[in-house]
Write a protein that holds these residues in place. Structure first.
Motif, PDB file in Angstrom:
ATOM      1  N   LEU A  62     -19.756  -5.653  -2.651  1.00  0.00           N
ATOM      2  CA  LEU A  62     -19.259  -4.903  -1.489  1.00  0.00           C
ATOM      3  C   LEU A  62     -17.917  -5.438  -1.014  1.00  0.00           C
ATOM      4  CD1 LEU A  62     -22.498  -4.383   0.621  1.00  0.00           C
ATOM      5  CD2 LEU A  62     -21.028  -2.613  -0.326  1.00  0.00           C
ATOM      6  N   ALA A  63     -17.822  -6.774  -0.894  1.00  0.00           N
ATOM      7  CA  ALA A  63     -16.573  -7.357  -0.412  1.00  0.00           C
ATOM      8  C   ALA A  63     -15.458  -7.118  -1.424  1.00  0.00           C
ATOM      9  CB  ALA A  63     -16.766  -8.855  -0.165  1.00  0.00           C
ATOM     10  N   GLY A  64     -15.795  -7.148  -2.714  1.00  0.00           N
ATOM     11  CA  GLY A  64     -14.789  -6.900  -3.749  1.00  0.00           C
ATOM     12  C   GLY A  64     -14.208  -5.501  -3.624  1.00  0.00           C
ATOM     13  N   GLY A  65     -15.101  -4.502  -3.505  1.00  0.00           N
ATOM     14  CA  GLY A  65     -14.627  -3.125  -3.373  1.00  0.00           C
ATOM     15  C   GLY A  65     -13.821  -2.934  -2.099  1.00  0.00           C
ATOM     16  N   LEU A  66     -14.319  -3.509  -1.005  1.00  0.00           N
ATOM     17  CA  LEU A  66     -13.655  -3.378   0.289  1.00  0.00           C
ATOM     18  C   LEU A  66     -12.256  -3.999   0.255  1.00  0.00           C
ATOM     19  CD1 LEU A  66     -14.338  -2.332   3.113  1.00  0.00           C
ATOM     20  CD2 LEU A  66     -15.061  -4.643   3.715  1.00  0.00           C
ATOM     21  N   SER A  67     -12.130  -5.194  -0.338  1.00  0.00           N
ATOM     22  CA  SER A  67     -10.820  -5.850  -0.313  1.00  0.00           C
ATOM     23  C   SER A  67      -9.852  -5.185  -1.294  1.00  0.00           C
ATOM     24  CB  SER A  67     -10.955  -7.347  -0.594  1.00  0.00           C
ATOM     25  OG  SER A  67     -11.765  -7.588  -1.695  1.00  0.00           O
ATOM     26  N   MET A  68     -10.381  -4.647  -2.393  1.00  0.00           N
ATOM     27  CA  MET A  68      -9.517  -3.914  -3.331  1.00  0.00           C
ATOM     28  C   MET A  68      -8.854  -2.729  -2.634  1.00  0.00           C
ATOM     29  SD  MET A  68     -11.174  -3.087  -7.012  1.00  0.00           S
ATOM     30  CE  MET A  68     -12.628  -4.093  -7.109  1.00  0.00           C
ATOM     31  N   ILE A  69      -9.701  -1.894  -2.024  1.00  0.00           N
ATOM     32  CA  ILE A  69      -9.177  -0.703  -1.353  1.00  0.00           C
ATOM     33  C   ILE A  69      -8.355  -1.114  -0.133  1.00  0.00           C
ATOM     34  CG2 ILE A  69      -9.854   1.365  -0.070  1.00  0.00           C
ATOM     35  CD1 ILE A  69     -12.322   1.456  -1.976  1.00  0.00           C
ATOM     36  N   GLY A  70      -8.878  -2.102   0.615  1.00  0.00           N
ATOM     37  CA  GLY A  70      -8.202  -2.546   1.825  1.00  0.00           C
ATOM     38  C   GLY A  70      -6.806  -3.081   1.547  1.00  0.00           C
ATOM     39  N   ALA A  71      -6.654  -3.874   0.479  1.00  0.00           N
ATOM     40  CA  ALA A  71      -5.353  -4.465   0.164  1.00  0.00           C
ATOM     41  C   ALA A  71      -4.318  -3.374  -0.071  1.00  0.00           C
ATOM     42  CB  ALA A  71      -5.477  -5.362  -1.067  1.00  0.00           C
ATOM     43  N   MET A  72      -4.693  -2.369  -0.831  1.00  0.00           N
ATOM     44  CA  MET A  72      -3.743  -1.288  -1.148  1.00  0.00           C
ATOM     45  C   MET A  72      -3.419  -0.467   0.093  1.00  0.00           C
ATOM     46  SD  MET A  72      -4.854  -0.020  -4.924  1.00  0.00           S
ATOM     47  CE  MET A  72      -6.582   0.200  -4.647  1.00  0.00           C
ATOM     48  N   LEU A  73      -4.454  -0.221   0.901  1.00  0.00           N
ATOM     49  CA  LEU A  73      -4.268   0.577   2.110  1.00  0.00           C
ATOM     50  C   LEU A  73      -3.324  -0.142   3.077  1.00  0.00           C
ATOM     51  CD1 LEU A  73      -5.572   3.255   2.820  1.00  0.00           C
ATOM     52  CD2 LEU A  73      -7.326   2.028   4.061  1.00  0.00           C
ATOM     53  N   VAL A  74      -3.585  -1.430   3.291  1.00  0.00           N
ATOM     54  CA  VAL A  74      -2.781  -2.190   4.254  1.00  0.00           C
ATOM     55  C   VAL A  74      -1.337  -2.297   3.765  1.00  0.00           C
ATOM     56  CG1 VAL A  74      -2.466  -4.475   5.265  1.00  0.00           C
ATOM     57  CG2 VAL A  74      -4.738  -3.457   5.194  1.00  0.00           C
ATOM     58  N   TYR A  75      -1.172  -2.540   2.464  1.00  0.00           N
ATOM     59  CA  TYR A  75       0.189  -2.631   1.918  1.00  0.00           C
ATOM     60  C   TYR A  75       0.934  -1.305   2.087  1.00  0.00           C
ATOM     61  CZ  TYR A  75       3.987  -2.926  -1.420  1.00  0.00           C
ATOM     62  OH  TYR A  75       5.223  -2.901  -1.986  1.00  0.00           O
ATOM     63  N   GLY A  76       0.254  -0.223   1.782  1.00  0.00           N
ATOM     64  CA  GLY A  76       0.897   1.090   1.854  1.00  0.00           C
ATOM     65  C   GLY A  76       1.240   1.505   3.273  1.00  0.00           C
ATOM     66  N   LEU A  77       0.421   1.075   4.245  1.00  0.00           N
ATOM     67  CA  LEU A  77       0.631   1.518   5.631  1.00  0.00           C
ATOM     68  C   LEU A  77       1.568   0.587   6.385  1.00  0.00           C
ATOM     69  CD1 LEU A  77      -3.017   2.536   6.623  1.00  0.00           C
ATOM     70  CD2 LEU A  77      -1.105   4.037   6.087  1.00  0.00           C
ATOM     71  N   GLU A  78       1.973  -0.505   5.743  1.00  0.00           N
ATOM     72  CA  GLU A  78       2.736  -1.553   6.433  1.00  0.00           C
ATOM     73  C   GLU A  78       3.957  -1.024   7.180  1.00  0.00           C
ATOM     74  OE1 GLU A  78       5.504  -4.032   5.008  1.00  0.00           O
ATOM     75  OE2 GLU A  78       5.295  -4.810   7.035  1.00  0.00           O
ATOM     76  N   PRO A  79       4.789  -0.139   6.557  1.00  0.00           N
ATOM     77  CA  PRO A  79       5.996   0.284   7.276  1.00  0.00           C
ATOM     78  C   PRO A  79       5.745   1.253   8.437  1.00  0.00           C
ATOM     79  CG  PRO A  79       5.982   1.099   5.000  1.00  0.00           C
ATOM     80  CD  PRO A  79       4.708   0.408   5.217  1.00  0.00           C
ATOM     81  N   ILE A  80       4.560   1.848   8.515  1.00  0.00           N
ATOM     82  CA  ILE A  80       4.399   2.908   9.530  1.00  0.00           C
ATOM     83  C   ILE A  80       3.405   2.545  10.617  1.00  0.00           C
ATOM     84  CG2 ILE A  80       5.134   4.853   8.098  1.00  0.00           C
ATOM     85  CD1 ILE A  80       2.179   5.369   7.491  1.00  0.00           C
ATOM     86  N   GLY A  81       2.931   1.309  10.660  1.00  0.00           N
ATOM     87  CA  GLY A  81       2.006   0.964  11.739  1.00  0.00           C
ATOM     88  C   GLY A  81       1.806  -0.531  11.804  1.00  0.00           C
TER      89      GLY A  81
END
Lengths: 329, 128
Positions: free
Chosen positions: A45-64
């Motif tokens: 669970l933590a593996g899946g969560l951090s995989m998706i989370g890492a990409m999401l956070v990186y992608g959203l970095e400039p707009i929030g």
């Protein structure tokens, strides 16, 4: 925000590769299979969560400044055509990858569920015509077949344990009780749900070491858990004898090239043929027997609590990193 | 009145035993006979069994791919798609085979073991 994505990426890589390899080599899971089972679930669970989370956070970095603010601005871009100039190529790439991976995981989970249900339904239909209810035990059917076979087919209220004539003939009553209580443990502890989730996890990301190792470990751990239940009512010698008889009797059966050819299509809907059959089962049976022959004491309570603590942290840390900044801000 | 499941079983038993095609009427008569001989008492269960019920059972079995209908003849004649032994082999192949998702479909008491593995097991047992 920036460091969060790096931390989550490192966590995702650690949980995808070195951590599962170390855990799969460890000896202690055989001593406390239930604790080990929780740890494997936390890792997945933590593996899946951090995989998706890492990409999401990186992608959203400039707009929030945080995940929630980022998602809000992203929704604005998607639904209200607000300008997307803030997002560079790699941000959009990461966001698309996060969305694709999430959809892929959910879709694979559902598809695996559908396939499993379909196969079980077909299996139950044939059983209803070919097998007869056992006179001795509830929810048990006997099928006319010479090699010693015992298995359970989960399905809520229609769950059933199936025994072959060959098995009934080969086992003494107490050995048969050990087999039945082993199979009932699988049904009572809902092991099929774990098998489903980890089968889907592997199907979704077959090239990731963690998914294969996790599935093999879970297959082996549920057998140990079921053995432990059988040991509550039957003696260790009885269970070992039952395992030995069934194992030595079933060597002749599997090869059956004719049957394989006749029912070839059934094989084709899975990913890699034989991937989970041979090697995994070998390890399982051998480790089960050696565990029964030379039992180790369960992990000390302090260590078990430490592992449980690690499970909680594994789940809490990525969740907190993703959500808490948004709640504070 | 027997349940549809029991009737399906009885019809398949008849078709597997006879190995040739039969009409719903023939099957109904055979079913009535067998319940009368097995039932002991008056055997009113057999009388209650209507041909339409047998046809319902047959169409359910056809949908499950267990029975096929001969086209072109009236009334339709039905026969088993494959023998009882073949179906048992299909089931056992699903259980014993190495299809990748088998382990998620059903849980076996013992996974497949090779000859060398069985040898190792015997050795392990010898040491105890």
């Amino acid at each position: 925000m920036f460091w969060t994505s790096y931390f989550l990426a490192v966590l995702a890589i650690a949980l995808a590769w070195p951590v599962p390899i170390l855990l799969s080599r460890a000896q202690w899971p055989a001593r406390s299979p239930f604790t080990a089972m929780l740890l494997w679930q936390a890792i997945a669970l933590a593996g899946g969560l951090s995989m998706i989370g890492a990409m999401l956070v990186y992608g959203l970095e400039p707009i929030g400044d945080n995940l929630l603010a980022g998602l809000k601005s992203l929704a604005g871009m998607v639904f209200r055509n607000e300008p997307t100039t803030a997002l560079g190529f790699w941000h959009i790439f990461a966001l698309s990858a996060a969305a694709l991976l999430s959809a892929h995981l959910v879709f694979t989970l559902l598809l695996t569920y559908y396939k499993i249900q379909r196969q079980r339904r077909r299996h139950r239909e044939l059983l209803a015509l070919l097998a007869s209810p056992s006179a001795d035990a509830a929810r048990t059917m006997v099928i006319n077949h010479d090699s010693p076979v015992a298995y359970c087919l989960p399905g809520g209220a229609r769950s059933v344990t199936v025994l072959s004539d060959g098995l009934m003939a080969a086992l003494a009553p107490d050995e048969l009780r050990a087999v039945l209580s082993h199979e009932n443990a699988h049904l009572n502890q809902r092991h099929h749900l774990l098998l489903w989730a980890f089968a889907a996890w592997r199907q979704a990301l077959p090239w990731l070491p963690t998914t294969r190792l996790a599935q093999e470990a879970v297959n082996s751990l549920i057998e140990m858990l079921a053995d432990d239940v059988a040991l509550k009512t039957e003696s260790k010698a009885t269970l070992i004898k039952a395992i030995a008889i069934v194992a030595s009797g079933s060597t002749a059966a599997p090869g059956a090239p004719a049957a394989r050819m006749a029912f070839g299509p059934a094989e084709s809907d899975g990913g890699q043929p034989g991937a989970t059959g041979g090697a995994g089962a070998l390890v399982t049976t051998a480790s089960r027997v050696s565990r029964l022959l030379s039992p180790q004491p369960p992990l000390p309570e302090a260590l078990r609590y430490a592992v449980l603590g690690a499970c909680v942290l594994l789940l809490a840390v990525p969740t907190a990193l993703l959500i808490v900044p948004g709640l504070l801000g | 009145m027997a349940s549809l499941g029991e009737l399906e079983r009885a019809v398949m038993d008849l078709l597997w035993a006879s190995q040739e095609a039969a009409t719903a009427n023939t099957l109904r008569d055979l079913l009535a006979q067998s319940t009368r001989s097995a039932g002991g008492t008056a055997g009113h269960e057999g009388k209650d069994l209507a041909v339409t019920t047998v046809l319902t059972v047959l169409s359910r079995l056809e949908r499950k791919g267990l029975v096929e209908r001969e086209r072109g003849t009236r009334p339709h004649r039905y026969q088993a798609v494959s023998s009882r032994a073949d179906h048992t082999a299909e089931l056992m192949h699903e259980v014993l085979g190495s299809a990748p998702d088998r382990e998620a479909v059903l849980a076996r008491f013992i996974g497949s073991v090779t000859a060398t593995e069985a040898e190792t097991l015997r050795k392990l047992l010898g040491h105890s």
